[in-house]
Design a protein around this motif. Structure first.
Motif, PDB file in Angstrom:
ATOM      1  N   LYS A 100       0.081   8.499  13.043  1.00 26.05           N
ATOM      2  CA  LYS A 100       0.308   9.265  11.589  1.00 26.05           C
ATOM      3  C   LYS A 100       1.610   8.991  11.742  1.00 26.05           C
ATOM      4  O   LYS A 100       2.138   9.308   9.894  1.00 26.05           O
ATOM      5  N   SER A 101       1.865   8.265  12.385  1.00 23.91           N
ATOM      6  CA  SER A 101       3.896   7.553  12.307  1.00 23.91           C
ATOM      7  C   SER A 101       3.730   6.279  10.983  1.00 23.91           C
ATOM      8  O   SER A 101       4.961   6.116  10.956  1.00 23.91           O
ATOM      9  N   ASP A 102       2.808   5.789  11.273  1.00 26.50           N
ATOM     10  CA  ASP A 102       2.332   4.419  10.227  1.00 26.50           C
ATOM     11  C   ASP A 102       2.691   4.608   8.855  1.00 26.50           C
ATOM     12  O   ASP A 102       2.404   5.855   8.328  1.00 26.50           O
ATOM     13  N   PHE A 103       3.630   3.422   8.447  1.00 27.18           N
ATOM     14  CA  PHE A 103       4.152   3.545   7.149  1.00 27.18           C
ATOM     15  C   PHE A 103       2.855   4.168   5.709  1.00 27.18           C
ATOM     16  O   PHE A 103       2.761   4.484   4.858  1.00 27.18           O
ATOM     17  N   GLU A 104       1.651   2.744   6.256  1.00 25.48           N
ATOM     18  CA  GLU A 104       0.275   3.184   5.641  1.00 25.48           C
ATOM     19  C   GLU A 104      -0.441   4.573   5.310  1.00 25.48           C
ATOM     20  O   GLU A 104      -0.748   4.541   4.571  1.00 25.48           O
ATOM     21  N   TYR A 105      -0.023   4.981   6.432  1.00 27.70           N
ATOM     22  CA  TYR A 105      -0.726   6.473   6.383  1.00 27.70           C
ATOM     23  C   TYR A 105      -0.168   7.425   5.405  1.00 27.70           C
ATOM     24  O   TYR A 105      -0.922   8.239   4.691  1.00 27.70           O
ATOM     25  N   HIS A 106       1.396   7.500   5.602  1.00 27.78           N
ATOM     26  CA  HIS A 106       1.602   7.891   4.747  1.00 27.78           C
ATOM     27  C   HIS A 106       2.083   7.831   2.909  1.00 27.78           C
ATOM     28  O   HIS A 106       1.581   8.471   1.503  1.00 27.78           O
ATOM     29  N   TYR A 107       1.727   6.354   2.902  1.00 32.77           N
ATOM     30  CA  TYR A 107       0.778   5.948   1.367  1.00 32.77           C
ATOM     31  C   TYR A 107      -0.393   6.633   0.924  1.00 32.77           C
ATOM     32  O   TYR A 107      -0.504   6.761  -0.232  1.00 32.77           O
ATOM     33  N   LEU A 108      -1.325   6.083   1.932  1.00 30.26           N
ATOM     34  CA  LEU A 108      -1.739   7.012   1.600  1.00 30.26           C
ATOM     35  C   LEU A 108      -2.670   8.843   1.191  1.00 30.26           C
ATOM     36  O   LEU A 108      -3.518   8.760   0.186  1.00 30.26           O
ATOM     37  N   ILE A 109      -2.272   9.263   2.176  1.00 29.47           N
ATOM     38  CA  ILE A 109      -2.080  10.549   2.028  1.00 29.47           C
ATOM     39  C   ILE A 109      -1.312  10.693   0.423  1.00 29.47           C
ATOM     40  O   ILE A 109      -1.472  11.519  -0.594  1.00 29.47           O
ATOM     41  N   GLY A 110      -0.408  10.587  -0.070  1.00 29.19           N
ATOM     42  CA  GLY A 110       0.563   9.959  -1.499  1.00 29.19           C
ATOM     43  C   GLY A 110      -0.633   9.151  -2.453  1.00 29.19           C
ATOM     44  O   GLY A 110      -0.297  10.519  -3.541  1.00 29.19           O
TER      45      GLY A 110
END
Length: 222
Positions: A100-110
């Motif tokens: 969950k440190s993956d950038f793409e994870y943060h973009y997805l949640i956003g």
């Protein structure tokens, strides 16, 4: 928004060889190793060409071998969000991602927050994680977040994030500004910026597509 870099990759010999290996493995029972990113690329190729079932087969094959891997779960989560209009299902897939440190994870949640019209909440969430990003990666993170807000037609928050870019004269900043002007229907300013961008990078299909969009909106059909 269409990923023109990925679309270009689909026409390369490298991808054609990968796709041929995958399809031979399926039709002839040949044994080949595929990593999760390769299988996700194959799924995106099939989805872009309207074959959702083949896309999902490739993704589920990836998850059978690599449970918890980010790439196939990101695909499934966005599929649930954008194809099935199911943000709850999208969130369930997102939470299965191990890293969950993956950038793409943060973009997805956003993006899930934006899909549910929680734009300010998405802004706060993405800004909280900005401070976790290595300095060398911050430009890419800011650029991607700005584009995400633009994809959801929020020119104000996109403009706020664009201002975080250090290089105000760089192509990334100019491209984002052009997209902001398009949303604001200031086509003259957008065209001016995009003309400069295609002059600097005449082989960018993405810049030409944006410029054509602006010309169409201005009524310059020819």
């Amino acid at each position: 928004m269409k990923d023109y870099n990925k679309e270009h990759y689909f026409y390369t010999d490298e991808f054609k060889i990968l796709l041929d290996r995958y399809e031979r493995a399926g039709s002839q029972g040949e044994s080949f190793y595929f990593d999760p990113e390769e299988l996700t690329d194959i799924a995106e190729y099939y989805q872009d060409r309207g074959n959702d079932q083949k896309a999902l087969n490739a993704i589920h094959h990836a998850l059978d071998i690599f449970p918890g891997n980010a790439a196939p779960l990101l695909f499934l989560s966005r599929y649930a969000l954008l194809r099935e209009d199911n943000p709850e299902k999208a969130t369930l897939y997102a939470e299965q991602i191990i890293d969950k440190s993956d950038f793409e994870y943060h973009y997805l949640i956003g993006e899930i927050m934006l899909y549910q019209n929680h734009n300010d909440k998405a802004d706060i969430y993405l800004h909280q994680h900005l401070h976790e990003i290595e300095e060398d990666d911050k430009t890419d993170y800011i650029y991607d977040v700005s584009n995400l807000f633009l994809d959801y037609n929020d020119d104000l928050l996109a403009e706020k994030w664009t201002e975080y870019l250090a290089d105000k004269n760089g192509n990334d900043h100019q491209e984002l500004l052009a997209r902001i002007y398009i949303l604001q229907e200031d086509y003259e300013k957008a065209a001016s910026l995009l003309n400069n961008l295609v002059e600097a990078d005449p082989y960018s299909a993405y810049y030409w597509t944006l410029l054509a969009t602006v010309q169409y909106m201005q009524g310059n059909i020819q």
